[in-house]
Design a protein around this motif. Structure first.
Motif, PDB file in Angstrom:
ATOM      1  N   LYS A  95     -12.573  17.517  17.197  1.00 47.62           N
ATOM      2  CA  LYS A  95     -11.035  16.426  16.599  1.00 47.62           C
ATOM      3  C   LYS A  95     -12.117  15.508  16.147  1.00 47.62           C
ATOM      4  CE  LYS A  95      -8.681  15.728  20.946  1.00 47.62           C
ATOM      5  NZ  LYS A  95      -8.900  15.067  22.703  1.00 47.62           N
ATOM      6  N   ALA A  96     -13.352  15.818  16.249  1.00 48.64           N
ATOM      7  CA  ALA A  96     -13.902  14.956  15.054  1.00 48.64           C
ATOM      8  C   ALA A  96     -13.699  15.533  13.924  1.00 48.64           C
ATOM      9  CB  ALA A  96     -15.528  13.977  15.312  1.00 48.64           C
ATOM     10  N   GLU A  98     -11.236  17.665  12.801  1.00 51.28           N
ATOM     11  CA  GLU A  98      -9.896  16.658  12.533  1.00 51.28           C
ATOM     12  C   GLU A  98      -9.917  15.254  11.369  1.00 51.28           C
ATOM     13  OE1 GLU A  98      -5.777  17.972  11.783  1.00 51.28           O
ATOM     14  OE2 GLU A  98      -7.712  18.982  12.390  1.00 51.28           O
ATOM     15  N   LEU A  99     -10.449  14.710  12.218  1.00 45.77           N
ATOM     16  CA  LEU A  99     -10.314  13.391  11.646  1.00 45.77           C
ATOM     17  C   LEU A  99     -11.343  12.839  10.619  1.00 45.77           C
ATOM     18  CD1 LEU A  99     -11.477  11.000  14.490  1.00 45.77           C
ATOM     19  CD2 LEU A  99      -9.623  11.472  13.586  1.00 45.77           C
ATOM     20  N   GLU A 100     -12.204  13.592  10.372  1.00 53.37           N
ATOM     21  CA  GLU A 100     -13.220  13.690   9.410  1.00 53.37           C
ATOM     22  C   GLU A 100     -12.576  13.935   8.040  1.00 53.37           C
ATOM     23  OE1 GLU A 100     -17.224  14.559   7.140  1.00 53.37           O
ATOM     24  OE2 GLU A 100     -17.039  15.660   8.577  1.00 53.37           O
ATOM     25  N   ARG A 101     -11.367  15.246   7.827  1.00 53.45           N
ATOM     26  CA  ARG A 101     -10.652  16.065   7.275  1.00 53.45           C
ATOM     27  C   ARG A 101      -9.638  15.238   6.884  1.00 53.45           C
ATOM     28  NH1 ARG A 101      -5.691  18.598   7.244  1.00 53.45           N
ATOM     29  NH2 ARG A 101      -5.449  18.585   9.141  1.00 53.45           N
ATOM     30  N   LYS A 102      -8.743  14.529   8.036  1.00 51.16           N
ATOM     31  CA  LYS A 102      -7.601  13.559   7.891  1.00 51.16           C
ATOM     32  C   LYS A 102      -7.814  12.477   6.576  1.00 51.16           C
ATOM     33  CE  LYS A 102      -4.226  14.681  11.452  1.00 51.16           C
ATOM     34  NZ  LYS A 102      -3.819  14.255  12.226  1.00 51.16           N
ATOM     35  N   GLU A 103      -9.023  11.240   6.976  1.00 48.20           N
ATOM     36  CA  GLU A 103      -9.561  10.332   6.070  1.00 48.20           C
ATOM     37  C   GLU A 103      -9.987  10.927   5.141  1.00 48.20           C
ATOM     38  OE1 GLU A 103     -13.331   7.177   6.345  1.00 48.20           O
ATOM     39  OE2 GLU A 103     -13.149   8.919   8.079  1.00 48.20           O
ATOM     40  N   GLN A 104     -10.443  11.920   4.193  1.00 44.21           N
ATOM     41  CA  GLN A 104     -10.709  12.225   3.343  1.00 44.21           C
ATOM     42  C   GLN A 104      -9.103  12.997   2.383  1.00 44.21           C
ATOM     43  OE1 GLN A 104     -13.885  12.603   2.277  1.00 44.21           O
ATOM     44  NE2 GLN A 104     -13.281  13.238  -0.059  1.00 44.21           N
TER      45      GLN A 104
END
Length: 331
Positions: A95-96, A98-104
């Protein structure tokens, strides 16, 4: 029979057992000051004032050792707990990430990376270093285009490459057309013009706008792409039809050469097929880009705002307006 003459109902002789000689002798030698022992008296409580030892601290060994079945069950529970913890840790790490990818991707969409493209060296077209002309554009699908739009953006790039190759083959087909019949020299000349003109114009007018639209989620770039690409689809249809003396090796021109020169007709039919594939792919990709556009939240109002902001902040426009104002006041 004297023992039978005694009366059984007569009270027997009252005998005190404590008057026995041995007991009397033992009790006569006891000390006189020995009293009754009371464990709760103040004297006894004073002599036994130490702290008590809890039962749990008295021993650490169980009364009954666990059996092998119970030990196996305990080990299985511990292993299951560890496996559950590892699974939860992997889920949190996923999940971390995935969140980093979405933020990027969000930063890419809002132009976070687009602001830094001016600091990067242009890499397209890929020309050798000794070539006098330097690359004019910077292009990086992996670094600038979000992952959900990367595939469609690459397909638009491949369509442009196929479009350019088709225009080059059209020049060869029109050359064969001209050699077969000298009156079609105008087609050969126009085919060269279309190749020289439409190859860079199509890159700048509809490929780069869609690239910028996916890179920075620009509503203005989307609308500009739709406006230009609609005309590009119409041009593909005209080229597929192949009106004679329009510089296109389409179906009408190729079929007209069957009775004159079959080999030239076959070459022209191949190019006509390429034009047909261009038209079909253009319609399909136009619908795909439009479906992606509807998910981005772009609108005509946002396009107007972006256009106004871009015009007002453009240095060339500002300089031209200032020059016009100075000329007006000077006169």
């Amino acid at each position: 029979m004297s023992e039978f003459d005694s009366n059984p109902f007569v009270d027997p002789l009252d005998i005190n057992p404590f008057q026995d000689a041995s007991i009397t002798q033992a009790t006569s030698g006891a000390p006189k000051n020995v009293g009754e022992f009371n464990p709760f008296s103040a004297t006894e409580m004073g002599t036994h004032s130490g702290t008590t030892i809890p039962i749990s601290a008295a021993t650490s060994q169980p009364a009954i050792l666990p059996t092998s079945v119970e030990q196996s069950a305990q080990q299985a529970n511990v292993a299951a707990g560890q496996a559950n913890l590892l699974k939860q840790q992997e889920e949190l790490e996923r999940k971390a990430a995935e969140l980093e990818r979405k933020e990027q991707e969000l930063q890419n969409r809002t132009g976070g990376r687009a602001l830094n493209t001016g600091d990067k060296e242009n890499n397209w077209p890929p020309l050798p270093k000794f070539f006098p002309v330097r690359p004019c554009f910077y292009q990086d699908f992996e670094g600038e285009i979000p992952e959900e739009y990367r595939r469609i953006c690459k397909r638009m790039y491949y369509l442009w490459m196929f479009h350019s190759a088709t225009l080059f083959l059209n020049v060869l087909a029109c050359l064969a057309y001209f050699t077969a019949d000298s009156q079609y020299g105008v087609d050969f000349g126009l085919s060269i013009l279309w190749f020289i003109l439409f190859t860079p114009v199509s890159f700048v007018c509809w490929y780069r706008p869609v690239y910028k639209a996916f890179r920075s989620d620009s509503s203005f770039s989307f609308f500009f792409f739709f406006f230009v690409f609609f005309f590009q689809v119409a041009v593909y249809v005209i080229q597929t039809v192949g009106i004679p003396k329009w510089g296109n090796s389409g179906w009408i021109a190729s079929i007209s050469m069957i009775g004159t020169n079959l080999a030239v007709a076959v070459v022209m039919m191949v190019v006509a097929g390429f034009f047909t594939v261009n038209a079909v792919l253009a319609v399909i990709l136009l619908k795909m880009v439009h479906s992606k556009y509807r998910r981005t939240g772009a609108s005509f109002t946002k396009a107007q705002q972006e256009f106004s902001t871009g015009v007002l902040t453009n240095r060339t426009v500002q300089t031209a307006a200032a020059s016009a104002a100075q000329g007006a006041f000077g006169n």
